[in-house]
Design a protein around this motif. Sequence first.
Motif, PDB file in Angstrom:
ATOM      1  N   GLY A  31      -3.183  36.436 -24.450  1.00 14.16           N
ATOM      2  CA  GLY A  31      -3.792  37.156 -23.331  1.00 14.16           C
ATOM      3  C   GLY A  31      -4.147  36.248 -22.172  1.00 14.16           C
ATOM      4  N   ARG A  32      -4.652  35.067 -22.488  1.00 10.82           N
ATOM      5  CA  ARG A  32      -4.980  34.090 -21.433  1.00 10.82           C
ATOM      6  C   ARG A  32      -3.712  33.650 -20.711  1.00 10.82           C
ATOM      7  NH1 ARG A  32      -9.063  34.154 -19.028  1.00 10.82           N
ATOM      8  NH2 ARG A  32      -8.363  36.231 -19.366  1.00 10.82           N
ATOM      9  N   ALA A  34      -0.845  35.308 -20.462  1.00  7.86           N
ATOM     10  CA  ALA A  34      -0.359  36.444 -19.674  1.00  7.86           C
ATOM     11  C   ALA A  34      -1.193  36.641 -18.415  1.00  7.86           C
ATOM     12  CB  ALA A  34      -0.355  37.712 -20.519  1.00  7.86           C
ATOM     13  N   HIS A  35      -2.499  36.525 -18.549  1.00  7.14           N
ATOM     14  CA  HIS A  35      -3.397  36.691 -17.403  1.00  7.14           C
ATOM     15  C   HIS A  35      -3.078  35.681 -16.307  1.00  7.14           C
ATOM     16  CE1 HIS A  35      -7.077  37.144 -15.057  1.00  7.14           C
ATOM     17  NE2 HIS A  35      -7.205  35.825 -15.136  1.00  7.14           N
ATOM     18  N   PHE A  36      -2.971  34.422 -16.695  1.00  6.58           N
ATOM     19  CA  PHE A  36      -2.735  33.388 -15.691  1.00  6.58           C
ATOM     20  C   PHE A  36      -1.309  33.414 -15.150  1.00  6.58           C
ATOM     21  CE2 PHE A  36      -6.579  31.547 -17.714  1.00  6.58           C
ATOM     22  CZ  PHE A  36      -7.391  31.609 -16.583  1.00  6.58           C
ATOM     23  N   ALA A  38       0.259  36.245 -14.592  1.00  2.71           N
ATOM     24  CA  ALA A  38       0.140  37.332 -13.622  1.00  2.71           C
ATOM     25  C   ALA A  38      -0.586  36.886 -12.354  1.00  2.71           C
ATOM     26  CB  ALA A  38      -0.581  38.523 -14.248  1.00  2.71           C
ATOM     27  N   GLU A  39      -1.529  35.980 -12.521  1.00  2.00           N
ATOM     28  CA  GLU A  39      -2.293  35.463 -11.380  1.00  2.00           C
ATOM     29  C   GLU A  39      -1.512  34.415 -10.595  1.00  2.00           C
ATOM     30  OE1 GLU A  39      -5.504  36.247 -10.242  1.00  2.00           O
ATOM     31  OE2 GLU A  39      -5.279  37.962 -11.584  1.00  2.00           O
ATOM     32  N   TRP A  48      -3.216  26.662 -21.268  1.00  2.00           N
ATOM     33  CA  TRP A  48      -3.265  27.553 -22.420  1.00  2.00           C
ATOM     34  C   TRP A  48      -2.065  27.399 -23.334  1.00  2.00           C
ATOM     35  CZ3 TRP A  48      -7.369  29.394 -24.523  1.00  2.00           C
ATOM     36  CH2 TRP A  48      -8.529  29.459 -23.757  1.00  2.00           C
TER      37      TRP A  48
END
Length: 66
Positions: A31-32, A34-36, A38-39, A48
């Motif tokens: 999740g981390r 994927a989040h970064f 996307a950012e 990560w």
Amino acid sequence: MVTVTRTQEFWALALWVERTHGEGAAAFIAGRIAHFEAEGAPQAVELWRQVERRFENLRPIWLSAE
């Protein structure tokens, strides 16, 4: 004064994730990442991914303890 290397930081994060998230640790790391992604934060993604590599090395240890 104690100097902590970047590698030690990665191991510390991997251990923290394992202890904090237990069975959900791999999903948390994914999740981390994927989040970064996307950012658009490549340095955070790489951090990560390094944590993920260390976490994968921890898994045989805690899986064999079950």
